[in-house]
Design an enzyme around this catalytic site. Structure first.
Site, PDB file in Angstrom:
ATOM      1  N   TYR A 109      68.301  33.783  49.938  1.00 24.59           N
ATOM      2  CA  TYR A 109      67.140  33.533  50.776  1.00 24.59           C
ATOM      3  C   TYR A 109      67.297  34.256  52.118  1.00 24.59           C
ATOM      4  O   TYR A 109      68.262  34.978  52.322  1.00 24.59           O
ATOM      5  CB  TYR A 109      66.914  32.026  50.920  1.00 24.59           C
ATOM      6  N   GLY A 142      76.046  18.453  42.064  1.00 22.89           N
ATOM      7  CA  GLY A 142      74.640  18.591  41.741  1.00 22.89           C
ATOM      8  C   GLY A 142      74.204  17.803  40.529  1.00 22.89           C
ATOM      9  O   GLY A 142      73.746  16.669  40.628  1.00 22.89           O
ATOM     10  N   ARG A 143      74.366  18.398  39.349  1.00 21.49           N
ATOM     11  CA  ARG A 143      73.788  17.811  38.140  1.00 21.49           C
ATOM     12  C   ARG A 143      74.278  16.388  37.861  1.00 21.49           C
ATOM     13  O   ARG A 143      73.513  15.547  37.386  1.00 21.49           O
ATOM     14  CB  ARG A 143      74.062  18.734  36.942  1.00 21.49           C
TER      15      ARG A 143
END
Length: 358
Positions: A177, A314-315
């Site tokens: 980004y 995360g997951r």
């Protein structure tokens, strides 16, 4: 010291060292407002030491995804205030990740606005829009006169986050980004004071983090980086250049006394990450799980071996709202349902069972 002991990251007092990684879930609707679903999602996960909220746009043209929340309008700020209150009611801590999508967007995503980047180089690939997949456009290369407004937008968003009652902010300088685009020689081919040399390529990140720290206090500010992640054409394949860029970046930021540095890298115990940790001198959150999910054993080992101060997960946190309790007690985990990660409703978002309901 272990994964389940408290730790202070600057002004952030964590009950344990499990950190919910910032995870894009696209439930913000067309107005980018955290509503009931998002409030409940974060409320459920408040027993981790720290929640890092999903990437949240800092101005309208920086929106990277359909359904991404922002922190620009009063309505968006009010939504984040509800999130903060819900997390705090359960004794949790939450910061929001401030994100400028840079060239990782499309006018069909950001309301017909410009797509901006360090240089006029398009990503080789396609972006999801409400009209289907479309090629990434050639972005507008920000002029030196336009760059200060980027800094201002990060600062204004940080102030809004604190006003909303959030515990702090994370500046997103990773994963291809805008801020990462300035660091990478593949996406930044400028010939002015923001391009070319190491000092020039880190300049905008240093300006943003310094200005945000001045505005809300460095003890409430973290920074996320992802050296060598090589995603979304922000490629970094020259190890010497990577060492130079990220070493200079942490050296420049070290005097600020930031709350933490979050490093996404597949080898958190390797030479690069550990050198950056030593040079940073402050608290470091390790995050190795982009390619494969971080396991309990890996997280425990990272802390016990003193390779990190906390671990971003995360997951496993997505699928287990009570992950801290499950990991502490060695209990089984719900499997994640990746086909629902980017859906629009509660399924695969707020309906994962807690241990006592399994």
């Amino acid at each position: 010291m272990d994964l389940f002991t408290p730790v202070a990251l600057g002004d952030l007092e964590l009950a344990n060292r499990i950190v919910m990684a910032p995870l894009t879930r696209l439930r913000g609707g067309s107005a980018g407002v955290p509503g009931d679903l998002i409030v409940e999602h974060y409320r459920q996960r408040a027993s981790v030491g720290l929640i890092i909220g999903e990437g949240t746009y800092v101005n309208f043209e920086s929106q990277a995804f359909v359904g991404q929340p922002g922190i620009v309008t009063d309505e968006q700020v009010a939504g984040w205030r509800r999130v903060a209150e819900a997390v705090h009611d359960r004794g949790g801590r939450i910061v929001v990740q401030l994100m400028h999508g840079g060239r990782v967007t499309h006018p069909a995503v950001n309301g017909g606005r410009r797509v901006v980047a360090p240089s006029a180089l398009a990503i080789d690939g396609q972006v999801h829009t409400e009209q289907g997949k479309q090629p990434y456009p050639v972005p507008h290369a920000l002029t030196t006169d336009e760059i200060p407004s980027v800094v201002d937008d990060f600062v204004a968003s940080a102030r809004r986050a604190i006003d909303a009652g959030l515990d702090g902010v994370e500046v997103h300088s990773a994963n291809g980004y805008l801020l990462h685009e300035f660091l990478s020689p593949a996406s930044n081919v400028r010939a002015d004071q923001y391009g070319g040399s190491v000092e020039n390529r880190i300049r905008l990140v240093v300006e943003v983090v310094t200005a945000v720290s001045d505005a809300v206090g460095a003890g409430r500010v973290g920074l996320r980086i992802s050296p060598e992640h090589n995603i979304q054409d922000a490629v970094e394949t020259d190890r010497d250049d990577v060492h130079a860029v990220y070493g200079a970046l942490v050296d420049a930021l070290q005097p600020l006394g930031l709350a933490y540095l979050s490093v996404l890298h597949k080898e958190p115990t390797g030479d690069l990450v550990q050198e950056l940790r030593n040079r940073f001198g402050g608290k470091v959150i390790a995050n190795s799980g982009f390619g494969s999910p971080t396991t309990r054993d890996e997280a425990v080992q990272l802390i016990e071996d003193s390779h990190a101060d906390a671990v971003a997960v995360g997951r496993a946190v997505l699928a287990n709202p009570d992950l801290a309790e499950r990991w502490r007690d060695g209990q089984p985990e719900n499997p994640p349902r990746p086909e629902l990660f980017y859906a629009s409703g509660a399924e695969g978002y707020t309906d994962y069972p807690f241990l006592q309901t399994v």
